[in-house]
Enzyme design. Sequence first.
Site, PDB file in Angstrom:
ATOM      1  N   TRP A 101       0.653  -1.243  -0.194  1.00 17.07           N
ATOM      2  CA  TRP A 101       0.267  -0.115  -0.025  1.00 17.07           C
ATOM      3  C   TRP A 101       0.750   0.755  -0.074  1.00 17.07           C
ATOM      4  CZ3 TRP A 101      -3.780  -1.315  -2.442  1.00 17.07           C
ATOM      5  CH2 TRP A 101      -4.027  -2.741  -0.991  1.00 17.07           C
ATOM      6  N   ASP A 168      -1.692   6.831   6.551  1.00 13.80           N
ATOM      7  CA  ASP A 168      -2.724   5.809   6.080  1.00 13.80           C
ATOM      8  C   ASP A 168      -3.118   4.524   7.187  1.00 13.80           C
ATOM      9  OD1 ASP A 168      -4.365   4.022   4.119  1.00 13.80           O
ATOM     10  OD2 ASP A 168      -2.490   3.555   2.344  1.00 13.80           O
ATOM     11  N   LYS A 192     -11.945  -2.030   6.812  1.00 19.11           N
ATOM     12  CA  LYS A 192     -11.933  -2.904   7.857  1.00 19.11           C
ATOM     13  C   LYS A 192     -11.815  -2.305   8.801  1.00 19.11           C
ATOM     14  CE  LYS A 192      -8.420  -3.027   3.813  1.00 19.11           C
ATOM     15  NZ  LYS A 192      -7.059  -2.764   3.001  1.00 19.11           N
TER      16      LYS A 192
HETATM   17  C1  LIG Z   1      -6.634  -2.133   2.275  1.00 18.13           C
HETATM   18  C2  LIG Z   1      -5.534  -1.124   2.383  1.00 18.13           C
HETATM   19  C3  LIG Z   1      -5.812   0.373   1.050  1.00 18.13           C
HETATM   20  C4  LIG Z   1      -6.503   0.091   0.145  1.00 18.13           C
HETATM   21  O1  LIG Z   1      -7.886   0.848  -0.010  1.00 18.13           O
HETATM   22  P1  LIG Z   1      -9.077   1.007  -1.170  1.00 18.13           P
HETATM   23  O2  LIG Z   1     -10.173   1.251  -0.172  1.00 18.13           O
HETATM   24  O3  LIG Z   1      -9.351  -0.569  -1.393  1.00 18.13           O
HETATM   25  O4  LIG Z   1      -8.760   1.745  -2.307  1.00 18.13           O
HETATM   26  C5  LIG Z   1      -4.942   1.027   1.426  1.00 18.13           C
HETATM   27  N1  LIG Z   1      -4.231   1.174   2.868  1.00 18.13           N
HETATM   28  C6  LIG Z   1      -4.326   0.071   3.227  1.00 18.13           C
HETATM   29  C7  LIG Z   1      -3.392   0.194   4.176  1.00 18.13           C
HETATM   30  C8  LIG Z   1      -4.723  -1.252   2.943  1.00 18.13           C
HETATM   31  O5  LIG Z   1      -5.515  -1.711   4.345  1.00 18.13           O
END
Ligand SMILES: *Cc1c(COP(=O)(O)O)cnc(C)c1O
Length: 355
Positions: A101, A168, A192
Amino acid sequence: MKEVHNFCAGPSLLPQTVYEQAAQAVLNFEHTGMSILSISHRSKEFIAALEEARQLSLELLGLDQKGYVALFLQGGASMEFLRVPYNLMQKKAAYINTGTWSSKAIEQAQMLGEVDIVASSEDQQFSYIPKNVRIEELVDYVHFTSNNTIYGTQFNYIPQTDAPLVCDMSSDIYSREFDCEKMDLIYAGAQKNIGSAGVSLIIVKEDILGKTKRTIPQMLDYQEHIAKDSLYHTANVFAVYTCLLNLRWLKQQGGVKVMEQLNKTKADLLYQTIDALDFVSGTAAVEDRSKMNATFTFKEEGMNIIFDQLCREANIANIKGHRSVGGYRASLYNAVTLDSVEVLTGVLQQMKTRV
Ligand SMILES: *Cc1c(COP(=O)(O)O)cnc(C)c1O
């Protein structure tokens, strides 16, 4: 319905009461006699829900009244990989690369300016977190990923910098106490630990915006979304409402502090079990193990078949590792119960008799 122990990495498990309330809203949203799927995103009922979600999202991180604004936008966390540099990059940014990511975020930022990768764990397949990162050079912002969903590693400290700090937090937001006030921009895909897929939460300190001279397309412009109170265009009404239900649940449970305790108990139990058995091992450096995504492999290939079979018998679902790394991964987000983790550790114990 049989009880399933769902360890999905995302979209993740949500509390049963959230499913029930969300289902009810599909039939009749807050006594309007209408489905939430068919009400205006500008109705007073939805605006009230959106405003409550924005407020709660800040309050639960201790960020209300501190110059932050919360937005619920579409595009997932991946959209923020691009939106962040569009809004903050003038010339150069610093990124810490701790996995897939982060790497994707870096690629997007490179389209708009210079990226200095100030620390990386790529040399060891992203199995650890670079320590004591301190960024002294002058950059427009610093970006890091607090929890690496795929590799099962997690930051236990916040990188030091005087530049605006962007994080993030997709896979560990609301899971533990973290000094979020040190961050200037936090983003997270909702699927998540916040709600259902289709929306992301962006928390931004307003005073870091408006500094780039770039022309920003309106959909990518945080200031535009702020000016429109997170309703620049049709919101993902259902996903925002699901986030609200889950944030309310979180508050009722006692907030992030209580979640942290529960998440620690779950992760400790699983890792202790893995460490005590000689046929299975964790894939992340012990001191950097994630409390949200526990990754592990068996010493012999043949054991996967036995484990898969025992998982099926125990109704354990979504335990496979990410397709890019293989192995296994148990995601332990807030709604995953200690009971489910006990079922999983029970299966691991049971394997003793099968090897
Ligand atoms: C799942 C995830 C993403 C991507 O998320 P999307 O909503 O599918 O674009 C980005 N960063 C992290 C840390 C993730 O776990």
